[in-house]
Motif scaffolding. Structure first.
Motif, PDB file in Angstrom:
ATOM      1  N   SER A 114       0.835  -1.206   0.000  1.00  0.00           N
ATOM      2  CA  SER A 114       0.000   0.000   0.000  1.00  0.00           C
ATOM      3  C   SER A 114       0.870   1.258   0.000  1.00  0.00           C
ATOM      4  O   SER A 114       0.544   2.251  -0.657  1.00  0.00           O
ATOM      5  CB  SER A 114      -0.957   0.004   1.186  1.00  0.00           C
ATOM      6  OG  SER A 114      -0.259   0.219   2.390  1.00  0.00           O
ATOM      7  N   LEU A 115       1.985   1.216   0.728  1.00  0.00           N
ATOM      8  CA  LEU A 115       2.896   2.373   0.730  1.00  0.00           C
ATOM      9  C   LEU A 115       3.544   2.549  -0.636  1.00  0.00           C
ATOM     10  O   LEU A 115       3.724   3.669  -1.110  1.00  0.00           O
ATOM     11  CB  LEU A 115       3.962   2.212   1.816  1.00  0.00           C
ATOM     12  CG  LEU A 115       3.453   2.288   3.255  1.00  0.00           C
ATOM     13  CD1 LEU A 115       4.570   1.959   4.228  1.00  0.00           C
ATOM     14  CD2 LEU A 115       2.856   3.648   3.561  1.00  0.00           C
ATOM     15  N   LYS A 116       3.895   1.424  -1.276  1.00  0.00           N
ATOM     16  CA  LYS A 116       4.483   1.499  -2.620  1.00  0.00           C
ATOM     17  C   LYS A 116       3.493   2.086  -3.620  1.00  0.00           C
ATOM     18  O   LYS A 116       3.889   2.717  -4.595  1.00  0.00           O
ATOM     19  CB  LYS A 116       4.940   0.121  -3.089  1.00  0.00           C
ATOM     20  CG  LYS A 116       6.173  -0.386  -2.369  1.00  0.00           C
ATOM     21  CD  LYS A 116       6.557  -1.775  -2.846  1.00  0.00           C
ATOM     22  CE  LYS A 116       7.728  -2.310  -2.057  1.00  0.00           C
ATOM     23  NZ  LYS A 116       8.019  -3.711  -2.387  1.00  0.00           N
ATOM     24  N   LEU A 117       2.189   1.878  -3.371  1.00  0.00           N
ATOM     25  CA  LEU A 117       1.142   2.419  -4.240  1.00  0.00           C
ATOM     26  C   LEU A 117       0.728   3.829  -3.823  1.00  0.00           C
ATOM     27  O   LEU A 117      -0.277   4.350  -4.281  1.00  0.00           O
ATOM     28  CB  LEU A 117      -0.085   1.499  -4.228  1.00  0.00           C
ATOM     29  CG  LEU A 117       0.125   0.120  -4.841  1.00  0.00           C
ATOM     30  CD1 LEU A 117      -1.071  -0.776  -4.580  1.00  0.00           C
ATOM     31  CD2 LEU A 117       0.388   0.249  -6.337  1.00  0.00           C
ATOM     32  N   ASN A 118       1.514   4.420  -2.920  1.00  0.00           N
ATOM     33  CA  ASN A 118       1.310   5.792  -2.455  1.00  0.00           C
ATOM     34  C   ASN A 118      -0.019   5.977  -1.720  1.00  0.00           C
ATOM     35  O   ASN A 118      -0.625   7.041  -1.787  1.00  0.00           O
ATOM     36  CB  ASN A 118       1.446   6.795  -3.613  1.00  0.00           C
ATOM     37  CG  ASN A 118       1.788   8.176  -3.101  1.00  0.00           C
ATOM     38  OD1 ASN A 118       2.447   8.322  -2.071  1.00  0.00           O
ATOM     39  ND2 ASN A 118       1.326   9.195  -3.801  1.00  0.00           N
ATOM     40  N   MET A 119      -0.450   4.940  -1.027  1.00  0.00           N
ATOM     41  CA  MET A 119      -1.631   5.049  -0.170  1.00  0.00           C
ATOM     42  C   MET A 119      -1.120   5.499   1.194  1.00  0.00           C
ATOM     43  O   MET A 119      -0.750   4.680   2.031  1.00  0.00           O
ATOM     44  CB  MET A 119      -2.355   3.702  -0.081  1.00  0.00           C
ATOM     45  CG  MET A 119      -2.978   3.260  -1.374  1.00  0.00           C
ATOM     46  SD  MET A 119      -3.699   1.597  -1.298  1.00  0.00           S
ATOM     47  CE  MET A 119      -4.895   1.762   0.004  1.00  0.00           C
ATOM     48  N   VAL A 120      -1.073   6.813   1.396  1.00  0.00           N
ATOM     49  CA  VAL A 120      -0.418   7.361   2.583  1.00  0.00           C
ATOM     50  C   VAL A 120      -1.345   8.181   3.488  1.00  0.00           C
ATOM     51  O   VAL A 120      -0.879   8.760   4.462  1.00  0.00           O
ATOM     52  CB  VAL A 120       0.820   8.211   2.184  1.00  0.00           C
ATOM     53  CG1 VAL A 120       1.905   7.333   1.595  1.00  0.00           C
ATOM     54  CG2 VAL A 120       0.440   9.317   1.217  1.00  0.00           C
ATOM     55  N   ALA A 121      -2.638   8.213   3.184  1.00  0.00           N
ATOM     56  CA  ALA A 121      -3.581   8.909   4.065  1.00  0.00           C
ATOM     57  C   ALA A 121      -3.754   8.084   5.333  1.00  0.00           C
ATOM     58  O   ALA A 121      -3.720   6.852   5.302  1.00  0.00           O
ATOM     59  CB  ALA A 121      -4.921   9.109   3.370  1.00  0.00           C
ATOM     60  N   VAL A 122      -3.942   8.749   6.445  1.00  0.00           N
ATOM     61  CA  VAL A 122      -4.055   8.065   7.731  1.00  0.00           C
ATOM     62  C   VAL A 122      -5.182   7.036   7.707  1.00  0.00           C
ATOM     63  O   VAL A 122      -5.022   5.914   8.185  1.00  0.00           O
ATOM     64  CB  VAL A 122      -4.246   9.081   8.880  1.00  0.00           C
ATOM     65  CG1 VAL A 122      -4.594   8.386  10.187  1.00  0.00           C
ATOM     66  CG2 VAL A 122      -2.989   9.919   9.053  1.00  0.00           C
ATOM     67  N   ASP A 123      -6.336   7.395   7.121  1.00  0.00           N
ATOM     68  CA  ASP A 123      -7.456   6.449   7.101  1.00  0.00           C
ATOM     69  C   ASP A 123      -7.233   5.274   6.155  1.00  0.00           C
ATOM     70  O   ASP A 123      -7.994   4.310   6.160  1.00  0.00           O
ATOM     71  CB  ASP A 123      -8.784   7.150   6.814  1.00  0.00           C
ATOM     72  CG  ASP A 123      -8.845   7.836   5.461  1.00  0.00           C
ATOM     73  OD1 ASP A 123      -7.810   7.919   4.775  1.00  0.00           O
ATOM     74  OD2 ASP A 123      -9.940   8.311   5.106  1.00  0.00           O
TER      75      ASP A 123
END
Length: 196
Positions: A114-123
């Motif tokens: 998820s981090l590699k896919l730039n999913m970085v929002a807290v929720d």
């Protein structure tokens, strides 16, 4: 606005009931943890929305005479279920430890991807780390001070202090990914080898 107040009131009351049910052993630790995680995520999302109108949750609870000290502690102060906070582990029998190991591996990989896919929002990040932390706590072969458990708890507490829509900076994202990699490697090294 009043609809949001009603939802906040309901989340706090539901959390209080859940805490009392867990203390009285009326609900299993796994059920408690799952439901508590949901309430915490809902609370974080809603409190971020109400930040300007309800800046202090304790004052909100006092104003409406809610008498929900356990819920306020769980939602505002702790931010994690009691099972995670106190590192309570459900004793894993030999028959299901393999499935728990598989669950841990899945949660590590999902979180890193998820981090590699730039999913970085807290929720987006919080539920993944919460699932990972919960699965690590189920595995009885890991010591309470295992690096992965400690780091995930630190990250969960850090994310809890942020708003649901806030995003991790590039530096935070890289550090989290590094911590996940490092914890995953420690996790794999801690597993018993075949034949042992």
């Amino acid at each position: 606005m009043y609809e949001n107040f009603a939802e906040l009131f309901a989340i706090i009351k539901a959390t209080e009931k859940l805490e009392k049910a867990y203390i009285r052993d009326l609900i299993s630790p796994s059920e408690y943890e799952s439901e508590c995680q949901k309430l915490i995520v809902h609370f974080k999302t809603l409190s971020a929305t109400l930040r300007d109108t309800v800046p202090n949750i304790e004052r909100f609870a006092d104003t409406y005479k809610m008498d929900c000290a356990a819920a306020v502690y769980r939602l505002v102060t702790s931010g994690v279920p009691a099972t995670v906070e106190h590192r309570a582990t459900v004793a894993a029998s030999t028959s299901n430890s393999a499935s728990i190991v598989a669950e841990c591996v899945q949660n590590f990989i999902t979180s890193m991807d998820s981090l590699k896919l730039n999913m970085v929002a807290v929720d987006q990040v919080y539920p993944l780390l919460s699932d990972l932390s919960a699965s690590l706590n189920k595995l009885s072969i890991l010591p309470p001070d295992f690096e992965g458990k400690t780091k995930m708890r630190e990250w969960l507490l850090r994310l809890l202090k942020m708003g649901a829509a806030d995003e991790l900076t590039e530096q935070q994202s890289r550090q989290l990914h590094f911590d996940l990699e490092s914890s995953y490697n420690s996790f794999m090294a801690a597993l018993p080898k075949a034949g042992n």
